[in-house]
Design a protein around this motif. Sequence first.
Motif, PDB file in Angstrom:
ATOM      1  N   UNK A  33      -2.942  -1.674  10.135  1.00 15.02           N
ATOM      2  CA  UNK A  33      -1.998  -1.320  10.543  1.00 15.02           C
ATOM      3  C   UNK A  33      -2.601  -0.701  12.586  1.00 15.02           C
ATOM      4  N   UNK A  45       2.763   4.142  15.077  1.00 20.68           N
ATOM      5  CA  UNK A  45       2.656   2.811  13.864  1.00 20.68           C
ATOM      6  C   UNK A  45       3.500   2.320  14.616  1.00 20.68           C
ATOM      7  N   UNK A  50      -0.027  -4.986   4.164  1.00 17.08           N
ATOM      8  CA  UNK A  50       0.050  -4.812   2.895  1.00 17.08           C
ATOM      9  C   UNK A  50      -0.587  -5.875   2.357  1.00 17.08           C
ATOM     10  N   UNK A  96      -5.184   0.479  -0.334  1.00 19.57           N
ATOM     11  CA  UNK A  96      -3.925   1.260  -0.819  1.00 19.57           C
ATOM     12  C   UNK A  96      -3.555   1.005  -3.086  1.00 19.57           C
ATOM     13  N   UNK A  99       1.841   3.646  -5.943  1.00 21.80           N
ATOM     14  CA  UNK A  99       2.691   3.911  -5.602  1.00 21.80           C
ATOM     15  C   UNK A  99       2.647   5.895  -5.451  1.00 21.80           C
ATOM     16  N   UNK A 100       3.314   6.292  -5.044  1.00 23.31           N
ATOM     17  CA  UNK A 100       2.801   8.002  -4.815  1.00 23.31           C
ATOM     18  C   UNK A 100       1.863   8.376  -3.846  1.00 23.31           C
ATOM     19  N   UNK A 101       0.971   7.587  -4.027  1.00 21.44           N
ATOM     20  CA  UNK A 101      -0.727   8.167  -3.325  1.00 21.44           C
ATOM     21  C   UNK A 101      -0.593   7.352  -1.780  1.00 21.44           C
ATOM     22  N   UNK A 102      -0.961   8.581  -0.854  1.00 21.80           N
ATOM     23  CA  UNK A 102      -1.144   8.026   0.364  1.00 21.80           C
ATOM     24  C   UNK A 102      -2.956   7.655   0.688  1.00 21.80           C
ATOM     25  N   UNK A 105      -6.788   6.374   6.272  1.00 23.55           N
ATOM     26  CA  UNK A 105      -6.599   5.667   7.015  1.00 23.55           C
ATOM     27  C   UNK A 105      -7.877   5.967   7.939  1.00 23.55           C
TER      28      UNK A 105
ATOM     29  N   UNK B  95       4.599   8.869   0.413  1.00 21.47           N
ATOM     30  CA  UNK B  95       4.230   7.396   0.139  1.00 21.47           C
ATOM     31  C   UNK B  95       5.156   7.548  -1.394  1.00 21.47           C
ATOM     32  N   UNK B  96       6.351   6.670  -1.012  1.00 24.45           N
ATOM     33  CA  UNK B  96       7.051   6.792  -2.388  1.00 24.45           C
ATOM     34  C   UNK B  96       7.153   5.292  -3.049  1.00 24.45           C
ATOM     35  N   UNK B  97       7.604   4.280  -3.775  1.00 27.24           N
ATOM     36  CA  UNK B  97       7.027   3.061  -5.280  1.00 27.24           C
ATOM     37  C   UNK B  97       7.208   2.352  -3.831  1.00 27.24           C
ATOM     38  N   UNK B  98       6.227   1.172  -4.183  1.00 26.74           N
ATOM     39  CA  UNK B  98       6.208   0.178  -3.181  1.00 26.74           C
ATOM     40  C   UNK B  98       6.280   0.209  -1.156  1.00 26.74           C
ATOM     41  N   UNK B 100       3.773   1.104   0.956  1.00 26.76           N
ATOM     42  CA  UNK B 100       2.659   1.998   1.894  1.00 26.76           C
ATOM     43  C   UNK B 100       3.095   3.108   2.279  1.00 26.76           C
ATOM     44  N   UNK B 101       1.164   3.792   2.314  1.00 29.07           N
ATOM     45  CA  UNK B 101       1.747   5.414   2.909  1.00 29.07           C
ATOM     46  C   UNK B 101       1.374   5.079   4.267  1.00 29.07           C
ATOM     47  N   UNK B 102       2.611   5.703   5.537  1.00 27.65           N
ATOM     48  CA  UNK B 102       3.606   5.796   6.874  1.00 27.65           C
ATOM     49  C   UNK B 102       3.029   6.990   7.070  1.00 27.65           C
TER      50      UNK B 102
END
Lengths: 116, 115
Positions: A33, A45, A50, A96, A99-102, A105, B95-98, B100-102
Amino acid sequence: ETGVTQTPRHLVMGMTNKKSLKCEQHLGHNAMYWYKQSAKKPLELMFVYNFKEQTENNSVPSRFSPECPNSSHLFLHLHTLQPEDSALYLCASSQDRSAGYTDTQYFGPGTRLTVL
Amino acid sequence: GENVEQHPSTLSVQEGDSAVIKCTYSDSASNYFPWYKQELGKRPQLIIDIRSNVGEKKDQRIAVTLNKTAKHFSLHITETQPEDSAVYFCAASRRGSGNTGKLIFGQGTTLQVKP
């Protein structure tokens, strides 16, 4: 402290110059990033990569051009900048996973940019 | 759009007192809330984070609480020490599908701990 490195640490450039900022991560992460940190403003940002693919461009002016040749390196090419672009530019990386998991960083030390 | 509000912008406490910093977020789908500490001239460093499936997390003198209904989360530092003096940033992410976490960051709180 050495997981994410940035060079140079300080940069002074004129508005007509072309320069590049470099970021390298040694953590085996797959996402990188660029953030801009100005005085009195939250971290903004700029770009997200990715697996070397750009997944986010946060309406950044074209005078900032990112490049990600591989998962470990990220560049920010600068040209014809304005004095208001003076700021601390921070690079970060994360692993990364799904999906669904952050994921967390991790930030580099930043490049302090001054545009004259 | 997504927004994170952080308060107060500055906070001054006596050594040994507690400090509380609060953040509210706008995106109800946010599910990850990290806190970063940035000392003068240094990089932001993660100090604690919380995910939406828990309401509270503690690590020694630092704790974070999350109220999903009200869409706010708070950082609590107990027994403050001069070395806690820094700028603290909250952030929220979904974080949705597809993608990267923002992270969307708050404006930062400058904490000063007076000896």
